[in-house]
Design a protein around this motif. Structure first.
Motif, PDB file in Angstrom:
ATOM      1  N   ALA A  86       0.835  -1.203   0.000  1.00 27.69           N
ATOM      2  CA  ALA A  86       0.000   0.000   0.000  1.00 27.69           C
ATOM      3  C   ALA A  86       0.871   1.256   0.000  1.00 27.69           C
ATOM      4  O   ALA A  86       0.598   2.206  -0.755  1.00 27.69           O
ATOM      5  N   ASP A  87       1.906   1.279   0.811  1.00 21.93           N
ATOM      6  CA  ASP A  87       2.812   2.440   0.836  1.00 21.93           C
ATOM      7  C   ASP A  87       3.434   2.671  -0.542  1.00 21.93           C
ATOM      8  O   ASP A  87       3.508   3.802  -1.017  1.00 21.93           O
ATOM      9  N   ARG A  88       3.864   1.592  -1.184  1.00 26.44           N
ATOM     10  CA  ARG A  88       4.481   1.702  -2.508  1.00 26.44           C
ATOM     11  C   ARG A  88       3.474   2.235  -3.526  1.00 26.44           C
ATOM     12  O   ARG A  88       3.780   3.150  -4.294  1.00 26.44           O
ATOM     13  N   MET A  89       2.273   1.669  -3.539  1.00 27.09           N
ATOM     14  CA  MET A  89       1.272   2.094  -4.518  1.00 27.09           C
ATOM     15  C   MET A  89       0.871   3.552  -4.322  1.00 27.09           C
ATOM     16  O   MET A  89       0.704   4.294  -5.296  1.00 27.09           O
ATOM     17  N   ILE A  90       0.744   3.971  -3.075  1.00 25.12           N
ATOM     18  CA  ILE A  90       0.407   5.368  -2.804  1.00 25.12           C
ATOM     19  C   ILE A  90       1.527   6.267  -3.310  1.00 25.12           C
ATOM     20  O   ILE A  90       1.282   7.277  -3.965  1.00 25.12           O
ATOM     21  N   ALA A  91       2.774   5.895  -3.030  1.00 21.63           N
ATOM     22  CA  ALA A  91       3.926   6.686  -3.489  1.00 21.63           C
ATOM     23  C   ALA A  91       3.988   6.764  -5.014  1.00 21.63           C
ATOM     24  O   ALA A  91       4.412   7.773  -5.579  1.00 21.63           O
ATOM     25  N   GLU A  92       3.535   5.709  -5.683  1.00 20.20           N
ATOM     26  CA  GLU A  92       3.549   5.666  -7.158  1.00 20.20           C
ATOM     27  C   GLU A  92       2.335   6.353  -7.786  1.00 20.20           C
ATOM     28  O   GLU A  92       2.204   6.397  -8.998  1.00 20.20           O
ATOM     29  N   GLY A  93       1.421   6.855  -6.951  1.00 23.18           N
ATOM     30  CA  GLY A  93       0.279   7.598  -7.470  1.00 23.18           C
ATOM     31  C   GLY A  93      -0.957   6.790  -7.782  1.00 23.18           C
ATOM     32  O   GLY A  93      -1.854   7.278  -8.473  1.00 23.18           O
ATOM     33  N   ALA A  94      -1.056   5.583  -7.277  1.00 22.09           N
ATOM     34  CA  ALA A  94      -2.207   4.718  -7.582  1.00 22.09           C
ATOM     35  C   ALA A  94      -3.535   5.316  -7.138  1.00 22.09           C
ATOM     36  O   ALA A  94      -4.576   5.000  -7.719  1.00 22.09           O
ATOM     37  N   GLU A  97      -6.501   6.803  -9.292  1.00 25.85           N
ATOM     38  CA  GLU A  97      -7.585   5.969  -9.821  1.00 25.85           C
ATOM     39  C   GLU A  97      -8.629   5.645  -8.750  1.00 25.85           C
ATOM     40  O   GLU A  97      -9.549   4.885  -8.997  1.00 25.85           O
ATOM     41  N   GLY A  98      -8.452   6.176  -7.546  1.00 20.77           N
ATOM     42  CA  GLY A  98      -9.374   5.928  -6.443  1.00 20.77           C
ATOM     43  C   GLY A  98      -8.781   4.941  -5.448  1.00 20.77           C
ATOM     44  O   GLY A  98      -7.853   4.193  -5.764  1.00 20.77           O
ATOM     45  N   ALA A  99      -9.317   4.962  -4.237  1.00 18.55           N
ATOM     46  CA  ALA A  99      -8.819   4.091  -3.171  1.00 18.55           C
ATOM     47  C   ALA A  99      -8.905   2.618  -3.539  1.00 18.55           C
ATOM     48  O   ALA A  99      -8.069   1.809  -3.139  1.00 18.55           O
ATOM     49  N   GLU A 100      -9.900   2.269  -4.344  1.00 12.79           N
ATOM     50  CA  GLU A 100     -10.068   0.870  -4.736  1.00 12.79           C
ATOM     51  C   GLU A 100      -8.871   0.329  -5.509  1.00 12.79           C
ATOM     52  O   GLU A 100      -8.597  -0.865  -5.472  1.00 12.79           O
ATOM     53  N   ALA A 101      -8.148   1.191  -6.201  1.00 11.43           N
ATOM     54  CA  ALA A 101      -6.953   0.750  -6.945  1.00 11.43           C
ATOM     55  C   ALA A 101      -5.921   0.150  -6.001  1.00 11.43           C
ATOM     56  O   ALA A 101      -5.222  -0.800  -6.358  1.00 11.43           O
ATOM     57  N   VAL A 102      -5.852   0.671  -4.797  1.00 11.31           N
ATOM     58  CA  VAL A 102      -4.941   0.131  -3.788  1.00 11.31           C
ATOM     59  C   VAL A 102      -5.610  -1.027  -3.054  1.00 11.31           C
ATOM     60  O   VAL A 102      -5.022  -2.096  -2.879  1.00 11.31           O
ATOM     61  N   LEU A 103      -6.838  -0.840  -2.627  1.00 12.19           N
ATOM     62  CA  LEU A 103      -7.519  -1.844  -1.816  1.00 12.19           C
ATOM     63  C   LEU A 103      -7.699  -3.175  -2.529  1.00 12.19           C
ATOM     64  O   LEU A 103      -7.685  -4.231  -1.903  1.00 12.19           O
ATOM     65  N   PHE A 104      -7.875  -3.150  -3.853  1.00 16.21           N
ATOM     66  CA  PHE A 104      -8.116  -4.379  -4.598  1.00 16.21           C
ATOM     67  C   PHE A 104      -6.946  -4.790  -5.488  1.00 16.21           C
ATOM     68  O   PHE A 104      -7.091  -5.626  -6.363  1.00 16.21           O
TER      69      PHE A 104
END
Length: 152
Positions: A86-94, A97-104
């Motif tokens: 999750a930390d990596r995806m947030i840092a990469e700007g995921a 696309e919305g929180a679901e891009a990270v959650l799923f």
């Protein structure tokens, strides 16, 4: 945790979490729609740390705040992996696309389907006059429940 549900505002909820009369602890993401304030609260049985949230963050099932570095805790491999992903995806700007891009995300399962099953995933959006919410039962069952709560 249930006691904060009766709080009249964010500051009152924080004061409740600062009390020492609890047996275990949790992490709380709390927001106040009228003011737009968001806080991240780690509240193990032995203490409480409150941080104002100014940017997107993730929090898995273990203590992250440095104030609790001395506390013994067991961090499961699953929890550690989900936090790192999750930390990596947030840092990469995921989150663009919305929180679901990270959650799923499926590369490192944050949504757990199996022995570490996720019961549901929810997303809340705060506005000065309302809170909009969506509950997803699974990646392929989005918006199972949704609604708006008006703020007076």
């Amino acid at each position: 945790s249930r006691a904060i549900l009766s709080a009249k505002g964010l500051d009152e909820a924080i004061e409740i979490l600062k009390r020492k009369d609890r047996a275990s602890g949790y992490h709380h993401n709390l927001g106040e729609a009228k003011t737009g304030r968001l806080v991240s609260v780690e509240a193990p049985a032995s203490g409480c740390v409150v941080r104002e949230v100014a940017s997107p963050r993730a929090h898995a099932n273990h203590l992250l705040f440095g104030e609790f570095d001395g506390l013994e805790q067991t961090i499961s491999v699953s929890s550690r992996n989900r936090q790192e992903a999750a930390d990596r995806m947030i840092a990469e700007g995921a989150l663009a696309e919305g929180a679901e891009a990270v959650l799923f995300d499926e590369t490192t399962p944050i949504y757990a389907n199996g022995s570490d099953q996720t019961l549901a995933t929810s997303v809340f959006a705060l506005f000065p006059d309302r809170v909009e919410w969506r509950v997803h039962a699974a990646p392929d069952e989005r918006d199972t429940f949704s609604g708006t709560i008006r703020v007076v």
